[in-house]
Design an enzyme around this catalytic site. Structure first.
Site, PDB file in Angstrom:
ATOM      1  N   HIS A  58       2.592  -8.542  10.200  1.00 17.90           N
ATOM      2  CA  HIS A  58       2.261  -8.301   8.799  1.00 17.90           C
ATOM      3  C   HIS A  58       3.348  -8.782   7.834  1.00 17.90           C
ATOM      4  O   HIS A  58       3.087  -8.936   6.651  1.00 17.90           O
ATOM      5  CB  HIS A  58       1.988  -6.810   8.589  1.00 17.90           C
ATOM      6  N   TYR A  95       0.814  -1.218   0.000  1.00 16.59           N
ATOM      7  CA  TYR A  95       0.000   0.000   0.000  1.00 16.59           C
ATOM      8  C   TYR A  95       0.843   1.261   0.000  1.00 16.59           C
ATOM      9  O   TYR A  95       0.600   2.178  -0.800  1.00 16.59           O
ATOM     10  CB  TYR A  95      -0.936  -0.014   1.208  1.00 16.59           C
ATOM     11  N   ASP A 101      -0.989 -10.828  12.576  1.00 17.78           N
ATOM     12  CA  ASP A 101      -1.013  -9.672  11.680  1.00 17.78           C
ATOM     13  C   ASP A 101      -2.048  -8.665  12.171  1.00 17.78           C
ATOM     14  O   ASP A 101      -3.238  -8.980  12.243  1.00 17.78           O
ATOM     15  CB  ASP A 101      -1.343 -10.141  10.261  1.00 17.78           C
ATOM     16  N   SER A 153       0.642  -8.187   1.037  1.00 19.63           N
ATOM     17  CA  SER A 153      -0.275  -7.135   1.471  1.00 19.63           C
ATOM     18  C   SER A 153      -1.097  -6.669   0.276  1.00 19.63           C
ATOM     19  O   SER A 153      -1.791  -7.468  -0.342  1.00 19.63           O
ATOM     20  CB  SER A 153       0.501  -6.001   2.134  1.00 19.63           C
ATOM     21  N   GLN A 154      -1.013  -5.395  -0.117  1.00 20.28           N
ATOM     22  CA  GLN A 154      -1.731  -4.956  -1.309  1.00 20.28           C
ATOM     23  C   GLN A 154      -1.311  -5.773  -2.521  1.00 20.28           C
ATOM     24  O   GLN A 154      -2.137  -6.134  -3.370  1.00 20.28           O
ATOM     25  CB  GLN A 154      -1.460  -3.478  -1.565  1.00 20.28           C
TER      26      GLN A 154
END
Length: 312
Positions: free
Chosen positions: A287, A88, A258, A171-172
């Site tokens: 994360h 992100y 996370d 993640s993203q």
């Protein structure tokens, strides 16, 4: 204190009845613009074993998007290929390490990233809630399609084996790996997605107070009457709605502590996938989802499905 039942937590997402038509329209918009990829060799960034190129191409709405493209030096193609997708707030790094392993690699910088933000720049925080009450103008629409167009760049490359293209990100990057594989089921050979973001988009903010999901909590505190419109919009973008359309073998890896992308949503994604799939979980990991150790698992996964020839 109640213990979380992470593995069995129910994440409910309603799938819009026109979900497929919505994304078909986005793909059609992209197809109306010539891809027009331009690669410029960057000798100062290249090495004895890897050639680095600056990449520019045209995506949704006619925006020019940037990326880095790398290939092994002194070895003829066609190469197996990877698209690497950033997180992100992170910028794409030059993916030399993947070309050292024998891949052509494209690190995409979707709109809003520093090298692709001349027209669209909602900022961070900001992207997650940009025009979030309208699925047609939501900031992530072009963002998702920028990754699709990156795959199309590879499909047109004579130095790429278009039967051996994989997607990698965390993640993203993990979430967009799922959406891209769903939108291009015939083009993607395999996907490695860590700590997948954008799955259970309305549920995740109830499980964490960390950003980026906290952006939704903040938005709804200011605009409480918009909750239904927000829910309707993000349903078009939720990885759980893309998951059943993924055909490529998929590796998921999740940190069990996370606090950014709750592991409940990672398990929900795993359940929603109907393709060949593997879930690796990492206790006491947040994360980073097992990094750096998990990257050896990721490398082995791609080696199995894409069979690169290492430079060294």
């Amino acid at each position: 204190m109640l213990l979380r039942d992470i593995e069995n937590f129910v994440v409910e997402v309603e799938r819009p009845v026109d979900f497929d038509e919505f994304w078909a329209a986005g793909l059609a918009d992209c197809a109306s613009y010539p891809l027009d990829p331009v690669l410029t060799e960057m000798p100062a960034l290249s090495t004895e074993t890897v050639i680095v190129y600056d990449l520019q191409y045209t995506s949704y709405g006619g925006l020019r998007i940037a990326g880095w493209y790398t290939t092994p030096r002194n070895r003829p193609g066609p190469y197996p290929a990877l698209v690497t997708i950033p997180g992100y707030i992170s910028e794409p790094t030059i993916p030399k390490e993947w070309s050292e392993l024998g891949y052509a690699a494209l690190a995409v910088a979707p709109r809003g990233k520093l090298r692709s933000n001349s027209v669209f720049n909602p900022g961070y925080p900001g992207l997650l809630t940009h025009n979030i009450v309208d699925p047609n103008t939501y900031g992530y629409r072009g963002f998702y399609l920028d990754v699709v167009r990156a795959v199309e760049v590879l499909l047109d490359r004579p130095d790429v084996d278009n039967q051996r293209i994989g997607l990698q990100g965390s993640s993203q990057g993990g979430g967009l790996g799922i959406s891209t594989a769903a939108l291009m089921p015939g083009a993607i050979r395999c996907v490695a997605a860590g700590a997948p973001y954008l799955c259970g988009i309305m549920t995740a903010p109830t499980l964490t107070r960390s950003y980026p999901y906290e952006e939704i909590n903040e938005y709804l505190r200011i605009h409480p009457k918009d909750v239904d419109r927000v829910r309707e919009t993000v349903a078009y973008y939720d990885g759980l709605n893309f998951a059943p359309k993924v055909q490529a073998p998929t590796l998921l890896y999740v940190g069990m502590e996370d606090d950014v992308c709750p592991p409940e949503t990672g398990f929900a994604l795993h359940r929603a996938l109907t393709c060949e799939k593997t879930l690796r979980t990492y206790p006491h990991c947040a994360h980073h989802a097992g990094l750096p150790e998990v990257m050896r698992v990721v490398e082995d996964f791609f080696a199995e499905h894409l069979t690169p020839e290492k430079v060294n």
